[in-house]
Design an enzyme around this catalytic site. Structure first.
Site, short mmCIF file in Angstrom:
data_model
loop_
_atom_site.label_atom_id
_atom_site.label_comp_id
_atom_site.label_asym_id
_atom_site.label_seq_id
_atom_site.Cartn_x
_atom_site.Cartn_y
_atom_site.Cartn_z
N HIS A 50 31.36 34.07 39.48
CA HIS A 50 31.66 35.50 39.65
C HIS A 50 31.30 36.28 38.39
O HIS A 50 30.91 37.43 38.46
CB HIS A 50 33.15 35.69 39.99
CG HIS A 50 33.48 35.25 41.38
ND1 HIS A 50 33.91 36.11 42.36
CD2 HIS A 50 33.40 34.03 41.97
CE1 HIS A 50 34.09 35.44 43.48
NE2 HIS A 50 33.81 34.17 43.26
N ASP A 73 35.20 43.06 40.83
CA ASP A 73 34.90 41.96 41.74
C ASP A 73 35.67 42.20 43.04
O ASP A 73 36.88 42.47 43.02
CB ASP A 73 35.35 40.66 41.07
CG ASP A 73 34.82 39.43 41.77
OD1 ASP A 73 34.90 39.38 43.02
OD2 ASP A 73 34.34 38.52 41.08
#
Ligand code: UDP
Length: 469
Positions: A34, A128
């Site tokens: 990520h 995110d």
């Protein structure tokens, strides 16, 4: 600006210039798969004139200091806290996810308040998508929000429909239809869809991405339009969702950012010299690179089948075994020392770009998949969980850039199957076709991020939006 430069004194000019810079705050979830795409996207924004502040947990910030991201001179790194103290063992998933929400919310709030008092406050929070609550934090403090999805569009579509109760997986069903995706077998679905009770905390986390994404001003996705055109058309007809990937360092793609050769951040230390020197000694296209990413771990019996399958294939292999606690067969390393190299972490991009690598045996994590696509490396897909089965389906049947291993009735991938799939790619007829397709997708990936490509234009559009708000 030119006029101002003549009239204004140094300090005033400096202040005015700073105010005119468009500043965004970027917050990745602290996992390797990520962090990489959000850091890479940040570099693209910086290269196009934006000021970026990257808010990362202290542990992540520390690993960035070891290997600072190239072209990051305008990326300021600010630590936030996930609530884990130095040396503390990370608790179980559910506790960690609760802690990260509480602690990141608090420390991100403090950071935004501080940055809002600076001469160049951030306008946008790019967070995110698995931290949807970050949108509220930013909006309360006057920031617009962009949710950043780090998985394939197709996977987004599946989670979206599943959350709305539009996908039911009846017992013993074989196929599932999720328009506009191709018909999927149950084994092609993300693992949690078939068995939502297997890991309720993770299922909640993944589905939470869709809880408020319509409230974000922008939705960004790490993919490129041609790769998933039908589902991209469907989703973008409903929401302002834009592909900005693949977020692979520029020198492996369009080569426009000269210093961008590396993600610049690794939560694990790569054995770079060992891997590259070993690869240098091998013939072009002769090595199978094997890695299952940063999270998956194989069961003991499967490790043995994989080890023996690599041996049976007769190819040279470079195998990332993250934890040597994962049991390799006794004396495997000694037995295969003329054929194989086992390391705990590799410089994956450099490995995939190396001329000696002929195929990538992968778990089909989304970053690994995009990296192999971007570098034109054929894949043997051996998915483990989450979104990997869906990615593997596309690798094998839609993009036709790899072969997917078959799992036997005992839930294992046998050594014979592994060896056959590798041989098929390295020597077989299918391998020739797959190599051609891989080259085609490599070029399309590069074009997408190159000047005037679809992702490049989307990035420009995003920047224009930031500037005008
Ligand atoms: N990676 C690496 N060295 C390794 C294994 C993986 O640098 O030995 C990197 C890889 O290039 C990718 C990331 O770790 O960028 C893994 O992300 P992915 O989405 O493929 O899998 P995950 O770790 O999230 O399961």
């Amino acid at each position: 600006m030119g006029d101002v430069a003549v009239v204004a004194g140094g300090d005033i000019l400096q202040e005015k210039m700073e105010k005119e810079i468009n500043h965004v705050l970027v917050v990745p979830f602290p996992l390797q798969g990520h962090i990489n795409p959000l850091v890479q996207f940040s570099k693209r924004l910086v290269s196009k004139g934006l000021k970026v502040t990257l808010a990362v947990t202290k542990y992540t910030a520390k690993s960035m200091q070891d290997r600072p991201p190239a072209t990051s001179s305008s990326i300021s790194v600010e630590p936030i806290s996930d609530g884990i103290q130095e040396g503390e063992i990370i608790p179980d998933e559910e506790t960690y996810l609760d802690r990260i929400k509480v602690n990141v919310s608090k420390t991100l709030t403090d950071l935004i308040i501080r940055l809002n008092q600076s001469s160049c406050p951030p306008k946008f929070l790019i967070y995110d998508s698995i931290m949807p609550w970050a949108l509220d934090v930013g909006q309360k403090l006057g920031l617009r929000g962009a949710s950043f999805f780090t998985q394939a569009y197709s996977v987004n579509a599946i989670y979206y429909h599943f959350r709305r109760g539009e996908i039911k997986v009846p017992a013993n069903s074989e196929n599932v239809t999720v328009p506009p995706l191709p018909t999927l077998s149950v084994n092609d679905l993300p693992s949690f869809i078939c068995d939502p009770n297997s890991d309720p905390a993770l299922v909640d986390l993944l589905l939470s991405q869709f809880s408020n994404f319509q409230e974000a001003d922008w939705v960004l996705n790490n993919s490129f339009d041609q790769l998933e055109s039908e589902v991209v058309n469907w989703m973008s007809s409903q929401w302002r969702i834009k592909n900005i990937g693949p977020t692979v360092p520029s020198m492996f793609l369009d080569k426009r950012l000269e210093d961008d050769k590396d993600y610049g951040l690794s939560l694990f230390k790569p054995d770079a010299d060992t891997c590259l020197t070993w690869l240098d000694s091998k013939q072009p296209g002769s090595v199978v690179y094997v890695s299952f990413g940063s999270l998956a771990s194989l069961e003991g019996e499967q490790m043995i089948e994989l080890a023996r399958g690599l041996q049976m294939s007769g190819s040279h292999f470079l195998w990332v075994v993250r934890d040597l606690e994962w049991k390799l067969p006794a004396s495997f390393i000694e037995e295969t020392s003329d054929k194989g190299l086992v390391v705990s972490w590799s410089p994956q991009l450099e490995v995939l770009a190396h001329k000696s690598v002929g195929c990538f045996m992968t778990h089909c994590g989304w970053n690994s998949t995009l990296e192999a696509l971007s570098l034109g490396v054929p894949m043997v897909a051996m998915p483990q969980w989450t979104d990997q089965p869906t990615n593997a389906k596309f690798v094998a049947d839609v993009w036709k850039v790899g072969i997917r291993v078959k799992v036997n009735e005992g839930g294992m991938v046998s050594r014979e199957e592994i060896s056959e799939c590798i041989k098929e790619i390295m020597e077989g007829e299918k391998g020739t076709e797959i190599r051609k397709n891989s080259e085609k997708w490599r070029d399309l990936a590069r074009n997408a991020v190159d000047e005037g490509g679809s992702s490049d234009k989307n990035i420009d559009e995003f920047i224009a939006f930031v500037a005008s708000n």
